[in-house]
Design an enzyme around this catalytic site. Structure first.
Site, mmCIF file in Angstrom:
data_model
loop_
_atom_site.group_PDB
_atom_site.id
_atom_site.type_symbol
_atom_site.label_atom_id
_atom_site.label_comp_id
_atom_site.label_asym_id
_atom_site.label_seq_id
_atom_site.Cartn_x
_atom_site.Cartn_y
_atom_site.Cartn_z
ATOM 1 N N ILE A 142 0.981 -1.365 -0.170
ATOM 2 C CA ILE A 142 0.070 0.322 0.232
ATOM 3 C C ILE A 142 0.846 1.160 0.024
ATOM 4 O O ILE A 142 1.041 1.957 -0.738
ATOM 5 C CB ILE A 142 -0.572 -0.095 1.324
ATOM 6 C CG1 ILE A 142 -2.285 -1.097 1.033
ATOM 7 C CG2 ILE A 142 -1.885 1.738 1.408
ATOM 8 C CD1 ILE A 142 -2.719 -1.434 0.512
ATOM 9 N N GLN A 191 5.406 2.435 0.734
ATOM 10 C CA GLN A 191 6.742 2.497 1.350
ATOM 11 C C GLN A 191 7.181 3.856 1.205
ATOM 12 O O GLN A 191 7.240 5.046 0.933
ATOM 13 C CB GLN A 191 7.189 2.309 -0.469
ATOM 14 C CG GLN A 191 8.856 2.153 -0.788
ATOM 15 C CD GLN A 191 9.608 1.289 -0.165
ATOM 16 O OE1 GLN A 191 8.890 0.220 0.198
ATOM 17 N NE2 GLN A 191 10.175 1.654 0.993
ATOM 18 N N GLY A 192 7.592 4.006 2.680
ATOM 19 C CA GLY A 192 7.742 5.260 3.439
ATOM 20 C C GLY A 192 9.119 4.836 3.651
ATOM 21 O O GLY A 192 9.943 4.114 3.366
ATOM 22 N N LYS A 201 2.741 -3.322 9.169
ATOM 23 C CA LYS A 201 3.348 -2.793 8.494
ATOM 24 C C LYS A 201 5.107 -3.253 9.772
ATOM 25 O O LYS A 201 4.744 -4.121 10.448
ATOM 26 C CB LYS A 201 3.058 -1.617 10.316
ATOM 27 C CG LYS A 201 3.930 -0.286 10.348
ATOM 28 C CD LYS A 201 2.897 0.682 10.912
ATOM 29 C CE LYS A 201 3.655 1.832 10.472
ATOM 30 N NZ LYS A 201 2.783 3.373 11.142
ATOM 31 N N GLY A 236 9.471 2.797 6.489
ATOM 32 C CA GLY A 236 8.767 1.597 6.785
ATOM 33 C C GLY A 236 7.135 1.268 5.956
ATOM 34 O O GLY A 236 7.573 2.349 4.902
ATOM 35 N N LEU A 265 3.430 -0.680 4.024
ATOM 36 C CA LEU A 265 2.744 -1.446 4.902
ATOM 37 C C LEU A 265 2.074 -2.254 3.667
ATOM 38 O O LEU A 265 1.755 -1.973 2.424
ATOM 39 C CB LEU A 265 1.176 -0.036 5.156
ATOM 40 C CG LEU A 265 0.390 -0.284 5.945
ATOM 41 C CD1 LEU A 265 0.389 0.121 7.195
ATOM 42 C CD2 LEU A 265 -0.983 0.005 5.262
ATOM 43 N N ASP A 323 2.423 12.836 14.734
ATOM 44 C CA ASP A 323 2.236 13.376 13.032
ATOM 45 C C ASP A 323 0.932 13.483 12.833
ATOM 46 O O ASP A 323 0.384 12.742 11.714
ATOM 47 C CB ASP A 323 2.709 11.910 12.337
ATOM 48 C CG ASP A 323 2.911 11.889 10.925
ATOM 49 O OD1 ASP A 323 2.889 13.456 10.390
ATOM 50 O OD2 ASP A 323 3.731 11.530 9.616
HETATM 51 N N1 LIG Z 1 -5.415 -0.235 9.454
HETATM 52 C C1 LIG Z 1 -4.824 -0.006 8.277
HETATM 53 N N2 LIG Z 1 -6.038 0.119 7.778
HETATM 54 C C2 LIG Z 1 -6.288 0.475 6.461
HETATM 55 N N3 LIG Z 1 -4.973 1.001 5.551
HETATM 56 C C3 LIG Z 1 -3.928 1.525 6.782
HETATM 57 C C4 LIG Z 1 -4.282 0.888 7.834
HETATM 58 N N4 LIG Z 1 -2.989 1.542 8.939
HETATM 59 C C5 LIG Z 1 -2.658 2.415 7.199
HETATM 60 N N5 LIG Z 1 -3.361 2.058 6.300
HETATM 61 C C6 LIG Z 1 -3.068 2.556 5.135
HETATM 62 O O1 LIG Z 1 -1.567 2.928 4.854
HETATM 63 C C7 LIG Z 1 -1.025 4.361 5.067
HETATM 64 C C8 LIG Z 1 0.489 4.068 5.729
HETATM 65 O O2 LIG Z 1 0.987 3.704 6.814
HETATM 66 P P1 LIG Z 1 1.110 4.233 8.393
HETATM 67 O O3 LIG Z 1 0.576 5.372 7.949
HETATM 68 O O4 LIG Z 1 0.567 3.323 8.997
HETATM 69 O O5 LIG Z 1 2.383 3.910 7.485
HETATM 70 P P2 LIG Z 1 3.897 4.721 7.503
HETATM 71 O O6 LIG Z 1 3.046 6.499 7.077
HETATM 72 O O7 LIG Z 1 4.407 4.396 6.336
HETATM 73 O O8 LIG Z 1 4.392 5.008 8.924
HETATM 74 P P3 LIG Z 1 5.452 5.351 10.170
HETATM 75 O O9 LIG Z 1 5.109 7.045 9.694
HETATM 76 O O10 LIG Z 1 5.706 5.123 11.662
HETATM 77 O O11 LIG Z 1 7.250 5.361 8.685
HETATM 78 C C9 LIG Z 1 -2.227 4.965 5.909
HETATM 79 O O12 LIG Z 1 -2.235 6.474 5.236
HETATM 80 C C10 LIG Z 1 -2.798 3.998 4.786
HETATM 81 O O13 LIG Z 1 -3.975 4.820 3.868
HETATM 82 MG MG LIG Z 2 1.478 7.561 7.498
#
Ligand SMILES: Nc1ncnc2c1ncn2[C@@H]1O[C@H](COP(=O)(O)OP(=O)(O)OP(=O)(O)O)[C@@H](O)[C@H]1O
Ligand SMILES: [Mg+2]
Lengths: 269, 228
Positions: free
Chosen positions: A25, A27-28, A49, A31, A33, A161
């Site tokens: 979904i 790629q940050g 995650k 991490g 997702l 955040d």
């Molecule tokens: N539990 C969930 N259910 C559905 N979609 C989710 C869920 N968690 C995350 N997502 C989707 O994935 C995207 C990225 O997730 P998240 O914000 O947790 O990761 P990240 O920004 O990479 O994390 P971090 O900032 O800790 O590195 C979110 O914006 C959302 O669209």
């Molecule tokens: Mg995020």
């Protein structure tokens, strides 16, 4: 072009069974997702995650940091869930392997809902539709955001955040949708649903006005840059935050200071 | 087992309860449980036995490490729902694959996985089979082989397990459905073991179905966060 799958091999956990292809979904920097079937809930998905190892960090330090971050995020989710803050539940984790699985939240990020509501009008149309009736659904969403943030702060957690990308809009059951006709109700659907807060990767426990105010300030700035045409409605978030959270008044006072500092900093360049 | 079409081999409780009554329930009550994210050479079977009268004998077999009794015997009164139980099963299988078992084998790991802390003896005592106390027993059997087993072999294997279980357990076979489990859950125990008393989200939830879902989530979360 190489396949993304080749560039980013999935974590081992997602390779154990050949039956499913995980969906990447996001790629940050920190991490990734994935959306993947829940391990033990048939017909349900979960969000996995994953924090991959960082080759530029010392392996022992890296392993320790990854483990601590996954554990800390899981702990915050547990705390929020217990207290009734709308967050995804944790299903499983292997902090040493750098992953945790959490409940998949259906729906779109709040960012998408608001932008759909605002439609594709030109940027300089700074004023949201002046038709009062039309604005109700969006204002209602702003109020629900304020309630969610208030509930979060009440539990002693600051998010770190807060953005409209880190909140999901979980659709209501069909009969919960506001009824109406034509494009008005279509628009209202875009901003319908429960606000669920996600991404506690930077969260920490804090009861301080300052930390809470910074949380609100981050949201305010993110909101203004993501939804400039709805900026004038931002105060509805703060209004409902004030109503939802007993200690809001001192936080909102502090927010004034934080804004001032922010302005000074941006003036200095 | 052999007559069951593959499509009904699902762990969806709705499907399970709609399954037509088999001619002999004894041949049908052992279910092949489908879990995600585990290799196909792992096979998980499960069943529920109600009104068990020989818990003491069964526990003795475990304590003496009788190799014929490699099962997870779980006191079903401590289980909130099917997903709650399967979370522990999945965790045990995953831990075993990773080579991180904290207990002697994958079956004891299932029981220990239901705990929210790392005290293994405490886990056996609370969630495991207890003489004189355990009346309803959830049974899990996990088998592996180096290769994925052909269907016919797998059915033979399941029948063998089932024959052994029904010969050794004095109780009424039932299926591991949410419906059956709900009849045996001891909520006072569950609330105590998973620290659910005075939890705000439960007090805020009025709808009973919603409340159970939240208790399920809280129990699973407690297990996932074990030791934190
Ligand atoms: N539990 C969930 N259910 C559905 N979609 C989710 C869920 N968690 C995350 N997502 C989707 O994935 C995207 C990225 O997730 P998240 O914000 O947790 O990761 P990240 O920004 O990479 O994390 P971090 O900032 O800790 O590195 C979110 O914006 C959302 O669209
Ligand atoms: Mg995020």
């Amino acid at each position: 072009m190489t396949e993304p799958a080749t560039e980013f091999p999935p974590p081992k956990i997602l390779t154990l069974s050949p039956a499913h292809k995980p969906i990447l979904i996001t790629q940050g920097a920190e991490g990734r997702l994935y959306k993947t079937p829940s391990p033990f809930q048939p017909n349900k998905f979960c969000a996995l995650k994953y924090r991959p190892p960082k080759p530029y960090r010392h392996p022992i330090l890296d392993a320790r940091l990854t483990k601590a971050r996954i554990s800390s995020e899981a702990k915050v989710l547990d705390r929020c869930y217990r207290e009734g803050v709308p967050v995804p539940a944790v299903l499983a984790k292997d902090a040493a392997a750098g992953w945790m699985m959490i409940e998949w939240i259906e729906g779109e990020p709040v960012r998408v809902g608001i932008n759909t509501w605002l439609g594709e009008r030109p940027e300089d149309d700074a004023v949201v539709d002046s038709n009062q009736e039309d604005e109700t659904a969006l204002i209602d969403l702003m109020k629900r955001i304020g309630v969610a943030v208030g509930a979060l702060h009440r539990t002693g957690v600051v998010h770190g955040d807060l953005t409209t990308s880190n909140m999901m809009l979980r659709p209501w059951a069909e009969d919960g949708l506001p009824n109406g006709n034509g494009s008005n109700s279509e628009k209202a659907k875009a901003v319908a649903g429960d606000v669920v807060v996600i991404d506690f990767g930077l969260a920490m426990q804090s009861q301080s006005d300052e930390d809470r105010a910074v949380d609100l300030y981050v949201l305010e700035r993110a909101f203004a840059s993501t939804h400039p045409r709805a900026e004038r409605l931002f105060h509805h978030i703060l209004d409902s935050y004030r109503e939802a959270f007993k200690k809001a008044p001192s936080v909102l006072n502090k927010l004034e200071d934080v804004r001032m500092r922010g302005r000074k900093r941006s003036m200095l360049g | 087992m052999s007559k069951r079409p593959a499509a009904t081999e699902t762990c969806d409780p709705a499907t399970t309860s709609k399954r037509p009554k088999p001619p002999s329930s004894v041949t049908m009550a052992l279910e092949r449980i489908q879990l995600e994210h585990i290799p196909p050479n792992y096979r998980v079977y499960g069943a529920l036995f109600r009104d068990v009268s020989n818990a003491s004998f069964l526990q003795t077999q475990l304590l003496s490490r009788n190799p014929e009794f490699e099962y997870a015997f779980i006191d079903a009164s401590t289980i909130v729902s099917r997903a709650h139980l399967l979370a522990a099963v999945w965790n045990a299988v995953y831990t075993s694959i990773e080579g991180n078992l904290r207990t002697p084998n994958v079956h004891s790991e299932v029981v220990a996985s239901l705990n929210t802390n790392n005290n293994i003896a405490d886990g056996y005592r609370r969630w495991g089979i207890t003489p004189d106390k355990t009346k309803d027993l959830a049974v899990i059997k996990i088998l592996t082989s180096s290769e994925t087993l052909p269907d016919a072999e797998q059915e033979k294997e399941a029948e063998k397990v089932w024959t052994h279980l029904t010969a050794q357990i004095q109780g009424r076979p039932a299926e591991l459905t949410n419906q059956e489990l709900a009849q045996v859950t001891d909520w006072q125990k569950v609330r105590k073991y998973y620290k659910l008393n005075g939890v705000p989200v439960l007090d805020q939830t009025k709808d009973e179905v919603e409340k159970r879902k939240k208790m399920e989530s809280l129990a699973i979360m407690g297990m996932a966060l074990r030791g934190l």
